[in-house]
Write a protein that holds these residues in place. Sequence first.
Motif, short mmCIF file in Angstrom:
data_model
loop_
_atom_site.label_atom_id
_atom_site.label_comp_id
_atom_site.label_asym_id
_atom_site.label_seq_id
_atom_site.Cartn_x
_atom_site.Cartn_y
_atom_site.Cartn_z
N UNK A 49 8.08 -12.57 3.99
CA UNK A 49 7.65 -11.81 4.29
C UNK A 49 8.89 -10.09 3.57
N UNK A 50 7.79 -10.19 1.97
CA UNK A 50 8.87 -8.68 1.28
C UNK A 50 8.11 -7.31 0.94
N UNK A 51 8.63 -6.64 0.79
CA UNK A 51 8.62 -5.07 0.11
C UNK A 51 8.86 -4.13 -0.23
N UNK A 52 8.54 -3.66 -1.41
CA UNK A 52 8.54 -2.72 -2.52
C UNK A 52 7.82 -1.50 -2.22
N UNK A 53 8.64 -0.54 -2.79
CA UNK A 53 8.66 0.95 -2.79
C UNK A 53 9.43 1.66 -3.90
N UNK A 54 8.41 2.27 -5.10
CA UNK A 54 8.99 3.21 -5.97
C UNK A 54 7.91 4.39 -6.26
N UNK A 55 8.92 5.19 -6.38
CA UNK A 55 7.96 6.43 -6.20
C UNK A 55 8.46 6.63 -7.86
N UNK A 56 7.45 7.36 -8.04
CA UNK A 56 7.09 7.93 -10.12
C UNK A 56 7.50 6.50 -10.99
N UNK A 57 6.80 5.37 -10.71
CA UNK A 57 6.71 4.31 -10.87
C UNK A 57 5.79 4.43 -11.96
N UNK A 58 6.45 3.23 -14.05
CA UNK A 58 5.77 3.69 -14.69
C UNK A 58 5.10 1.95 -14.20
N UNK A 59 3.70 1.67 -15.02
CA UNK A 59 3.00 0.42 -14.77
C UNK A 59 2.89 -0.13 -16.43
N UNK A 60 4.15 -0.60 -16.51
CA UNK A 60 4.55 -1.50 -17.53
C UNK A 60 5.14 -2.88 -17.40
#
Length: 604
Positions: A208-219
């Motif tokens: 079980x992993x998680x990721x949270x990014x603010x101001x994330x570029x979708x590149x």
Amino acid sequence: MRYIALFILLFIEISLFADGLMVPVQEEYPYDILKNKITSVQVDIHDLIGETTVYQVFQSEWSDTVDAVFAFPLPQGARATRLQYSVGDTMVDAVLKVKQQSTTPGTGEGGIVAKINKYMGSNVIKLTLTGIEPYGIKAVQLTYISSLIQYDGQYEYTFPLDTRDFVNQPLDFLSLDLKVHSSDRITSFGLTSHPDFQTIESSNNAIHISLLESKAYTNSDIVFGYSVDSDSLQVTLFTWNPDSTDGYFTLIGHPQKEAADTALPSHVLFLLCNSNTMLGNKLNQSKRAIEMALDRLDANDHFQVLVYNSSVEALNAGFMPASTVNIASTKSKLESIGTASGNRLDIGLQQALAAIPPEAVLSSIVAFSDGKSPGDPKQIEASNEHQTGIHFIAIGEEVNRFMLEAIASGNYGSVAYLREDDLLAEEMMKTIKRISQPILKNIDFTFDDPGVYAMYPVKFPAVYAGTDFLVTGRYTTAGSATIIIKGLDHQGLNQFSFPVLFTDNFELSRQIWAKAAIDHLEALIMIEGESDSLKNELFDLSLDHNIRCRYTAFEEDDYYSDYFRMTHGDPGTEDLVEIHKLNREPETSNAFIRNYPNPFTAYT
């Protein structure tokens, strides 16, 4: 190493393209797309099956009301099982109707619309949403099932997030919640595309992993991988039977990771297209993949290479033992191949099947194609006298998907879809690794005795080391049962028995079966042509299980469109609004929208 038919056409691998986009219908809208504010992804992986739910929030940047088309690039073998959108602060279900999906998002055929269509690929899911208010928020939630890429005991999951060609502003936030439930012991894992993830759980059989990014570029796409270790053939059974109707089951087999000295000798024929449409990278990378594949052959294997354009040419006099001298000679001949006119895949396949010798223990054809060719799936299937697995590596965005999948499904095979700008040789080798090391052929399944019927695939290919296989079907009787798998291995006839329990613990089994049944009917239509009976059966499956087929499309719910219009002050509608409220209240409240633009509140 050897090459054989991949486990099932139900779950096929492709390269993915882009995150979901919202394209305005009105040409006056000041931008090409609506602004994507939030992308939140939830993934549940059960061995090679992945169920993905993506929630996205878009914002209009226009002072007028706008209509827009939500478009998402589903994996080529995937199908959507639920599509929702926001009305006010409520998420409601789109309605599946007997109506073919529109071919373009928005209006017109050129410009950004054409570019997005090419970017999305041929398995795009679309939904037209009307009446988005000036500077308003619109959310969409999509759930779909797909397969992981799997070979040599390794699994890869990719979520399409690379929208750099269309999006130059960051998301407010990007989140990922990913869980793995593995039947085999997990030896390693990682989120290679986004290394700053958090591990919540890690055990022998669960991640079980998680990721949270603010101001994330979708590149870049989200790419996750994990490896397992298995030393013997095992099976996992998922079933669903919550009421008095017949149940659904999905059986996943987990062969040992390595074949060692137990692999079957194989005859492999590489069918290379050198049409002018393959000029450049496609042809060069295909030749490179064949060269690398030749290096993986065992001394007991035999191989041949046919090159097709308007005609067919054999590189060697016949099938050759996989010796160092023969491989080096064939590589030299490959280097000199240039392009030519014509693209007759059908002739190439017929001559390839005719070249398979009767003494072949196990045979397969690996065909490199851009799919721009005629082909008769029924005729090719009739010519396959030796149960040869036909596997396609399809390159480009304009391949004839239905023809290739119909041929593969009728000939113990598979289709892998690659984009022209992929690292083609590397991606091709994943396919070749995945269909290597045959350990069991002429497979037969016996179920004692839950009353199994309507099983898919209809034609079951060989079993291979390091590559899971999948069978799905219906059953009539819950309770204990024994599954027996029979087949020929390197020592002769062998069988494996597995005690199992048919219960009701995994609803996804129903959707997997429905998807397989829809895939099969669409292949039949491709082979036999349209008929009222086939179309009606396809309609029923699609609507009963809420899975889109080639004749159905998701649309806005008319009730909610009217409801939203009426709540915005149309004269004379107050009484009608109250009646609608009594008969059909919105089902689900959406916290993301209620708290927007601050999704990090405690309530969210």
